[in-house]
Design an enzyme around this catalytic site. Sequence first.
Site, PDB file in Angstrom:
ATOM      1  N   HIS A 195       0.866  -1.185   0.000  1.00  0.00           N
ATOM      2  CA  HIS A 195       0.000   0.000   0.000  1.00  0.00           C
ATOM      3  C   HIS A 195       0.909   1.243   0.000  1.00  0.00           C
ATOM      4  O   HIS A 195       2.020   1.193   0.540  1.00  0.00           O
ATOM      5  CB  HIS A 195      -0.881  -0.048   1.261  1.00  0.00           C
ATOM      6  CG  HIS A 195      -1.841   1.086   1.369  1.00  0.00           C
ATOM      7  ND1 HIS A 195      -1.475   2.307   1.878  1.00  0.00           N
ATOM      8  CD2 HIS A 195      -3.138   1.188   1.016  1.00  0.00           C
ATOM      9  CE1 HIS A 195      -2.526   3.118   1.830  1.00  0.00           C
ATOM     10  NE2 HIS A 195      -3.544   2.457   1.316  1.00  0.00           N
ATOM     11  N   VAL A 197       1.334   3.822   1.777  1.00  0.00           N
ATOM     12  CA  VAL A 197       1.982   4.304   3.005  1.00  0.00           C
ATOM     13  C   VAL A 197       3.070   3.358   3.506  1.00  0.00           C
ATOM     14  O   VAL A 197       3.816   3.714   4.412  1.00  0.00           O
ATOM     15  CB  VAL A 197       0.988   4.555   4.174  1.00  0.00           C
ATOM     16  CG1 VAL A 197       0.013   5.661   3.834  1.00  0.00           C
ATOM     17  CG2 VAL A 197       0.279   3.291   4.616  1.00  0.00           C
ATOM     18  N   LYS A 198       3.183   2.166   2.916  1.00  0.00           N
ATOM     19  CA  LYS A 198       4.174   1.188   3.388  1.00  0.00           C
ATOM     20  C   LYS A 198       5.554   1.484   2.769  1.00  0.00           C
ATOM     21  O   LYS A 198       5.712   2.456   2.043  1.00  0.00           O
ATOM     22  CB  LYS A 198       3.686  -0.222   3.083  1.00  0.00           C
ATOM     23  CG  LYS A 198       2.272  -0.524   3.633  1.00  0.00           C
ATOM     24  CD  LYS A 198       2.209  -0.512   5.152  1.00  0.00           C
ATOM     25  CE  LYS A 198       0.812  -0.428   5.726  1.00  0.00           C
ATOM     26  NZ  LYS A 198      -0.064  -1.548   5.507  1.00  0.00           N
ATOM     27  N   HIS A 199       6.536   0.615   3.032  1.00  0.00           N
ATOM     28  CA  HIS A 199       7.916   0.951   2.650  1.00  0.00           C
ATOM     29  C   HIS A 199       8.129   1.080   1.151  1.00  0.00           C
ATOM     30  O   HIS A 199       8.873   1.935   0.698  1.00  0.00           O
ATOM     31  CB  HIS A 199       8.881  -0.087   3.219  1.00  0.00           C
ATOM     32  CG  HIS A 199       8.923  -0.078   4.700  1.00  0.00           C
ATOM     33  ND1 HIS A 199       7.996  -0.743   5.451  1.00  0.00           N
ATOM     34  CD2 HIS A 199       9.730   0.562   5.561  1.00  0.00           C
ATOM     35  CE1 HIS A 199       8.255  -0.524   6.735  1.00  0.00           C
ATOM     36  NE2 HIS A 199       9.305   0.272   6.825  1.00  0.00           N
TER      37      HIS A 199
END
Length: 391
Positions: A195, A197-199
Site C-alpha cells: 500500500h 503508506v508502506k515501505h
Amino acid sequence: MSTPKLPVSPIELEDPAHSIPYGRQWIEDDDVAAVVEALRSDWLTTGPAVDSFERAIAESVHAAYAVAVSSGTAALHAAMFALRIGPGDEVIVPPMTFAATANCVVYQGGTPVFADVDPSTLLLDPAQVEAKTTERTKAIIAVDYAGQPCDYDKLRRFAAPRGIALVADACHALGATYKGQPVGSLADLTVFSFHPVKHITTGEGGMIATNRTELNARMRRFRNHGISSDHRQRSERGSWTYEMVELGYNYRISDFQCALGQCQLKKLNGWLVRRQEIADRYTWAFRGSRACPLRVRPESRHAWHLYVVQLAPPCDRQRVFSELRARGIGANVHYIPVHLHPYYRQRFGTGPGLCPAAEAAYERMLSLPMFPKMTNDDVDTVIAAVQRAVE
Ligand SMILES: *Cc1c(COP(=O)(O)O)cnc(C)c1O
C-alpha cells in the site's frame, strides 16, 4: 480507517499547502518508466514481471518462496487458507494492529483470540500468547508493530513444539531484521503490504514469504480461484485444460504493479536508512519530554513504518492531535484496538478490559509523520509543533 473530522476550520491552518502527511509514497521517473515498459509488454497479468518481483522479494528476505497477491489483506487471507484455518480453530492476534490482521481469521470461519501487547513496545507479549493458548489454537499472527520485529525466538520456541503455526504480519517491517535475520525468514509465513503508506508500493499489493513448499503451492492456487495451473503455464503447454481443485479467489496482482514494486525495491535500503535518521532526530528531540517514544530493542533493525509517541499526563491526546492537524501536521492514531470495534464486540463478545495494555496505550498514542521523502526541515517543523502542543 477514516480519520476523525477536523475540529478546527481550515482557515486556522497556518499553511495548508505545506501540510505534512503521516506517510507517503515516493515515485520517481524510473518507477514510471518501469510501469510504462510493462504496459507495452505482452503480459499485463500473470506474466514475467510477477515472477521477477516474487524472486526479488524472496531473495531480499531470505525466503525460498514469495507469492504476490492483490493486497496485504489478500496475503493474510492466503496465509490463513494455506494453514487450513477453519471453524472451531483459534488464531491468536494482537489488538494493536489494523483490523485486517484479525479479519483474515474470520474470513476462514476461525476465531481470533486477542492477546495483549508489551506496553513498552506494543509488540505481542509472549506471556500473553501462552495465557490465551488452548487446544484449539492453530496459529499465532505476530505483528511487527511500527516496524520493530516481535520476539521471534520466544514465539517460535513456544509455537513449534505445540504444532502451532507462526505467521508474521510484517506489513510494517519490510527490510527489518531480528538478531541479524531478515523479517521474512523468521516465521512459517510472513505477510507484506505494498500500500502507498508502506515501505515500497505497487499501488495495492501484497506478498507472502515462506520456506514451506506445500504452503507456497496452496497459496498460488488460492490466488487463482483454486485452479492448479495459471494462464501462462497453459499457454506455454499449448493446452486449454485446467482443474479447479479447491475454492480460491481472484487475488492476482498485475505485471505493471509488480514492475513498479521491483523498481521500488532497489531503493528500499536507502529509504530505511533515511527512516532511521528521521527516527533518530525525533528520539533525540523528545528525550525527557511529555512525548515519549516507544522502546526499541537492541537486537533488531527497526524498519520505522511508524514513529509513535505516547503522551504523558497531563497531555490531552485529542487536544494535541487537533493542534497538530491545525498546523498541517498529519498526526494519526495507530490503532484503535481491534477488539473494541463494534463488529468484534457484537460477533465475538470482546470489549474493554480484554487487553488493558493495548487499551491504555491507545488512549495516549500519536503517530507522527514518517516517510523517507521528509526533509530535515519537515522533521523539525513536526518537532517544534509537538513540543509546543505538549507544553
Ligand atoms: C497495511 C496493513 C495491512 C493490510 O494491507 P493492505 O495492503 O492495505 O491490504 C495488514 N496489516 C497491517 C499491520 C498493516 O499495516
